[in-house]
Design an enzyme around this catalytic site. Structure first.
Site, PDB file in Angstrom:
ATOM      1  N   ASP A 310       4.412  -5.832  12.300  1.00 58.03           N
ATOM      2  CA  ASP A 310       4.626  -5.164  11.025  1.00 58.03           C
ATOM      3  C   ASP A 310       4.664  -3.650  11.289  1.00 58.03           C
ATOM      4  O   ASP A 310       4.396  -3.199  12.398  1.00 58.03           O
ATOM      5  CB  ASP A 310       3.535  -5.561  10.017  1.00 58.03           C
ATOM      6  CG  ASP A 310       3.977  -5.337   8.576  1.00 58.03           C
ATOM      7  OD1 ASP A 310       4.960  -4.607   8.362  1.00 58.03           O
ATOM      8  OD2 ASP A 310       3.342  -5.881   7.648  1.00 58.03           O
ATOM      9  N   GLU A 509       2.100  -3.178  -1.866  1.00 60.74           N
ATOM     10  CA  GLU A 509       1.080  -3.185  -0.809  1.00 60.74           C
ATOM     11  C   GLU A 509      -0.249  -2.579  -1.275  1.00 60.74           C
ATOM     12  O   GLU A 509      -0.654  -2.772  -2.415  1.00 60.74           O
ATOM     13  CB  GLU A 509       1.643  -2.506   0.447  1.00 60.74           C
ATOM     14  CG  GLU A 509       2.893  -3.247   0.960  1.00 60.74           C
ATOM     15  CD  GLU A 509       3.377  -2.760   2.300  1.00 60.74           C
ATOM     16  OE1 GLU A 509       2.564  -2.584   3.209  1.00 60.74           O
ATOM     17  OE2 GLU A 509       4.605  -2.581   2.448  1.00 60.74           O
TER      18      GLU A 509
HETATM   19  C1  BGC Z   1       5.218  -4.618   5.125  1.00 60.26           C
HETATM   20  C2  BGC Z   1       6.163  -5.705   5.530  1.00 60.26           C
HETATM   21  C3  BGC Z   1       7.566  -5.174   5.612  1.00 60.26           C
HETATM   22  C4  BGC Z   1       7.616  -3.985   6.520  1.00 60.26           C
HETATM   23  C5  BGC Z   1       8.986  -3.384   6.652  1.00 60.26           C
HETATM   24  C6  BGC Z   1       5.409  -3.369   5.930  1.00 60.26           C
HETATM   25  O1  BGC Z   1       4.667  -2.321   5.386  1.00 60.26           O
HETATM   26  O2  BGC Z   1       3.889  -5.069   5.277  1.00 60.26           O
HETATM   27  O3  BGC Z   1       6.066  -6.778   4.627  1.00 60.26           O
HETATM   28  O4  BGC Z   1       8.430  -6.191   6.062  1.00 60.26           O
HETATM   29  O5  BGC Z   1       6.737  -2.989   6.045  1.00 60.26           O
HETATM   30  O6  BGC Z   1       9.367  -2.709   5.515  1.00 60.26           O
HETATM   31  C1  BGC Z   2       8.247   1.901   4.156  1.00 59.35           C
HETATM   32  C2  BGC Z   2       7.942   0.492   3.882  1.00 59.35           C
HETATM   33  C3  BGC Z   2       6.723   0.157   4.619  1.00 59.35           C
HETATM   34  C4  BGC Z   2       5.588   1.136   4.328  1.00 59.35           C
HETATM   35  C5  BGC Z   2       4.430   0.859   5.206  1.00 59.35           C
HETATM   36  C6  BGC Z   2       7.094   2.777   3.770  1.00 59.35           C
HETATM   37  O1  BGC Z   2       7.395   4.106   4.001  1.00 59.35           O
HETATM   38  O2  BGC Z   2       9.378   2.253   3.457  1.00 59.35           O
HETATM   39  O3  BGC Z   2       8.990  -0.336   4.265  1.00 59.35           O
HETATM   40  O4  BGC Z   2       6.367  -1.126   4.262  1.00 59.35           O
HETATM   41  O5  BGC Z   2       5.983   2.439   4.500  1.00 59.35           O
HETATM   42  O6  BGC Z   2       3.357   1.712   4.990  1.00 59.35           O
END
Ligand code: BGC
Ligand code: BGC
Length: 552
Positions: A310, A509
């Site tokens: 991830d 998130e």
């Molecule tokens: C998320 C994932 C996601 C990845 C890419 C992460 O922060 O936990 O679910 O696929 O970012 O965007």
């Molecule tokens: C990204 C997401 C990712 C996240 C993780 C964002 O800046 O765009 O895809 O999941 O950061 O912290």
């Protein structure tokens, strides 16, 4: 409360444009077998330099990597994170996605420097439709889809999503989320189909079939299908107190019985990638857990694709940083998601190899797994993205696709109470539509829409969707009634009925984590509005837009 009707809907949305989808052609040899795939991957591996192998196990974000970088470092993959679109802005024209995919294709397949020229694979979070693209069809979030109890619909949603990803020249989605959310305070609860492991398992099979096609079929993973990702392995939905990236504790078998329920069906359906979770199980970070990534996921469950990390998830492992983490590769992560840290990961892996501290057999194994998935999914034979029959932006959000989304919206609405049979509304009524969610695309669509958090998006940025008010207004006038918008609930002449739309604002998130499940404990603004209407004798239909059940 007698006149108050409560209808719950989980964040939803829809989009449009027209045209029938063009039937794509399959681009990979329909005749490939497990042996031929393995042989072809091995032959490529044998031609690769150490540097090329290291590049292959790294994925960078399009906001922090250029096609030129891909040419130089031979990175195996790119992604667009929730906040990244071609051109560096929040959104881009659908054609720009294809153009950038072409640029990455050209750079990664360039062999003029004597390299092997393996095409980079592009992954995106198409988690409720191809949701970073303004004209794409947006589906309800997973928790709402869970409420439909309709796996067939999941298959159709997978089909449409795959077509729309392909329409923009991309290859791979970081979906489905197979979390079994057990604490609704978790900011990702809405990404979970259900708290019920059986339902998650049933849905896993259906959506993956829709996205990837069926193993054994000639179009498995190719043509109109894409590669899917089961995420986040494992027990992301079981963390204590619902804390994102937290720790799931308990007897391991009990944990797996609940939280790994979707992985068996996913593996049976030929899932090509599994994403490691940011979280821990019994104190051990998943990106460093050889036991779970190797002994359980591979040896016990039989997973044969590759494990993708991830977003800098390797940095979660004790002793690691975003730019340096050999331990993750050792534990079983095959591809580092190193969005902005790719260069450091590349350098540190190379330095470790030169110092004799990198397990080169393990590196080869990871590279082979990635190459095999690329071969199986036809990437090596697909040609430039813009030349593929499936790259056709006119199908984005077409009527046929939107019909599936509309069906999903209808089936996912949860009617909680219908006092005095106010619903369905009689034709001919004068309806006031009120509340902060009445005319807000972003409140309907939630996180992971146009950008990561789903906030800061004006209605105009949703090129083709309809707000609840605009949809109702059209529908009411068709049946001889009338709808007017009044977000604050004020009016000159008393409406026959009020529809008050309120609920959570978008989040994604950890930013969506809560410490309780009480809606509006302090200010009660919406409750006040409803009370005033009631005092005035206006019957109220309440529509609650939420990513999780909350006390109201
Ligand atoms: C998320 C994932 C996601 C990845 C890419 C992460 O922060 O936990 O679910 O696929 O970012 O965007
Ligand atoms: C990204 C997401 C990712 C996240 C993780 C964002 O800046 O765009 O895809 O999941 O950061 O912290």
């Amino acid at each position: 409360m007698r006149v108050m009707k409560l209808v719950t809907t989980l964040m939803l949305g829809a989009a449009l444009t027209s045209c029938m989808p063009e039937q794509g052609t399959s681009d990979a040899p329909a005749t490939q077998t497990a042996d031929s795939v393995a042989d072809r991957a091995l032959a490529l591996l044998n031609q690769m330099t150490l540097e090329e192998k290291i590049g292959q196990v790294i994925q960078a974000d399009i906001s922090a990597v250029t096609p030129e970088d891909l040419r130089t470092y031979n990175l195996g993959s790119v992604l667009n994170g929730g906040n990244s679109a071609p051109g560096g802005g929040k959104v881009a024209e659908p054609e720009e996605w294809i153009e950038l995919a072409d640029a990455f294709w050209d750079a990664s397949t360039d062999t003029s420097d004597g390299g092997v020229g393996i095409p980079a694979i592009w992954g995106t979070d198409a988690v409720h439709g191809h949701n970073n693209v303004q004209t794409a069809t947006i589906f309800p979030h997973n928790s709402a889809l869970g409420a439909t109890h309709n796996p067939d619909l999941m298959r159709q949603i997978g089909d449409v999503t795959a077509l729309e990803i392909r329409a923009t020249g991309l290859d791979w989605t970081f979906a489905p989320t197979l979390a079994v959310a057990r604490d609704d305070r978790w900011g990702r609860a809405y990404e979970s189909y259900s708290e019920n492991p059986e339902l998650v398992a049933e849905y896993a099979a259906a959506i993956i079939e829709g996205l990837q096609g069926l193993p054994g079929d000639p179009d498995f993973l190719i043509g109109e299908n894409v590669m899917a990702t089961a995420k986040h392995f494992v027990a992301d939905g079981g963390t204590q107190y619902g804390i994102d990236k937290g720790d799931t504790v308990g007897d391991l078998q009990d944990i797996l019985d609940i939280h790994a329920a979707g992985y068996g069906p996913a593996i049976e359906l030929g899932i090509q990638s599994v994403m490691a979770s940011f979280s821990s199980v019994n104190g051990e970070k998943m990106h460093g857990s050889e036991h779970l990534l190797q002994d359980v996921l591979r040896d016990q469950y039989g997973f044969e694709g590759f494990v993708v990390g991830d977003w800098n998830g390797h940095a979660e492992v004790p002793g690691c940083t975003a730019t340096d983490c050999v331990a993750s590769l050792d534990a079983g992560v095959d591809m580092y998601m190193a969005p902005d840290s790719w260069r450091g990961v590349y350098d540190s892996l190379l330095a470790a190899a030169e110092a004799g501290e990198l397990d080169l057999e393990r590196l080869d194994e990871a590279v082979l797994r990635i190459l095999e998935a690329k071969i199986r999914s036809g990437l090596l034979d697909a040609g430039r993205p813009s030349d593929r029959a499936t790259s056709d932006v006119s199908i984005l959000g077409n009527d046929e696709h939107r019909a599936v989304a509309r069906q999903a919206v209808r089936e996912s609405l949860v009617l909680l109470r219908n006092d005095d049979s106010l619903l369905p509304l009689a034709p001919g009524l004068n309806v006031m539509v009120a509340g902060s969610g009445a005319d807000s695309m972003q409140q309907q669509t939630g996180g992971w829409t146009l950008n990561w958090q789903g906030t800061g998006n004006s209605n105009e940025e949703f090129l083709t969707g309809e707000t609840i008010f605009s949809g109702l207004s059209t529908a009411m006038s068709e049946i001889g009634g009338d709808a007017f918008l009044s977000e604050d609930g004020s009016y000159d002449s008393r409406p026959d009925v009020a529809i008050v739309v309120f609920g959570e604002q978008p989040y994604a998130e950890y930013l969506g984590d809560r410490t309780d499940l009480v809606f509006e404990f302090d200010d009660g603004e919406n409750l006040q509005l409803i009370r005033e209407l009631k005092a005035d004798g206006v019957p109220v239909v309440s529509v609650f837009l939420t990513g999780r059940p909350l006390w109201v």
